[in-house]
Design a protein around this motif. Structure first.
Motif: not given
Length: 188
Positions: A65-76, A117-120
């Motif tokens: 992201x803009x702060x240099x933090x690695x972001x991971x995920x899924x968006x349904x 939503x996420x997988x849950x």
């Protein structure tokens, strides 16, 4: 988990709108796990379901992201909100795993937010302003609408990109996917 072939420009799956996920089934969970593994193998910032030949409305991401933090995920079932002005930075090159080895400056909004939503089945919101993640969110939702980043290029740049695809011989050979477990995108 399986690394799946990534569909390339010209594949029908990339030109179709996706279908809303009504229920997170075992098949959806397997698809997401495979997409994460495929995206990691291809060193991608994100991967939308059509890029592995699926018509479901979901994507995975793994980028800073803009702060240099690695972001991971899924968006349904993501809903995109574009933030800030539309900008074209000639120094920022956008690429796509479905158009491997090519990259062009592409106008995008400075920021983006997706909700879904996420997988849950839990609500998820992902937002970034000015980072690779903001661009990736817009890029992946475009895939879910049946659009490639090439569709956002100026006519001259789009012609240049399509000429590059032709020069690589993909259309002549009928190549419609590549396997990130065997090849790197720049050697397809």
């Amino acid at each position: 988990m399986t690394i799946r072939p990534i569909t390339m420009i010209g594949h029908r799956a990339l030109e179709q709108r996706t279908r809303k996920v009504r229920e997170v089934t075992d098949d959806i969970r397997t698809l997401v796990a495979d997409m994460i593994e495929t995206n990691d193998a291809a060193d991608g910032a994100g991967l939308a379901a059509p890029q592995v030949g699926s018509r479901w409305r979901l994507f995975v991401y793994a980028c800073e992201d803009a702060t240099g933090t690695l972001r991971r995920g899924v968006v349904i079932n993501p809903v995109l909100t574009r933030l800030g002005p539309l900008e074209l930075d000639e120094e920022t090159i956008e690429g796509c795993l479905s158009v491997p080895g090519e990259g062009y400056p592409t106008a995008r909004h400075r920021g983006a937010r997706v909700t879904g939503t996420d997988l849950e089945g839990e609500p998820v919101e992902v937002e970034d302003t000015g980072g690779v993640l903001a661009r990736a969110l817009q890029h992946e939702v475009d895939h879910l609408e049946g659009s490639l980043y090439l569709d956002r290029l100026s006519p001259a740049r789009r012609r240049e990109a399509l000429d590059a695809v032709t020069a690589r011989g993909w259309r002549a050979r009928g190549v419609l996917s590549w396997d990130p477990s065997r090849l790197t995108a720049d050697r397809v």
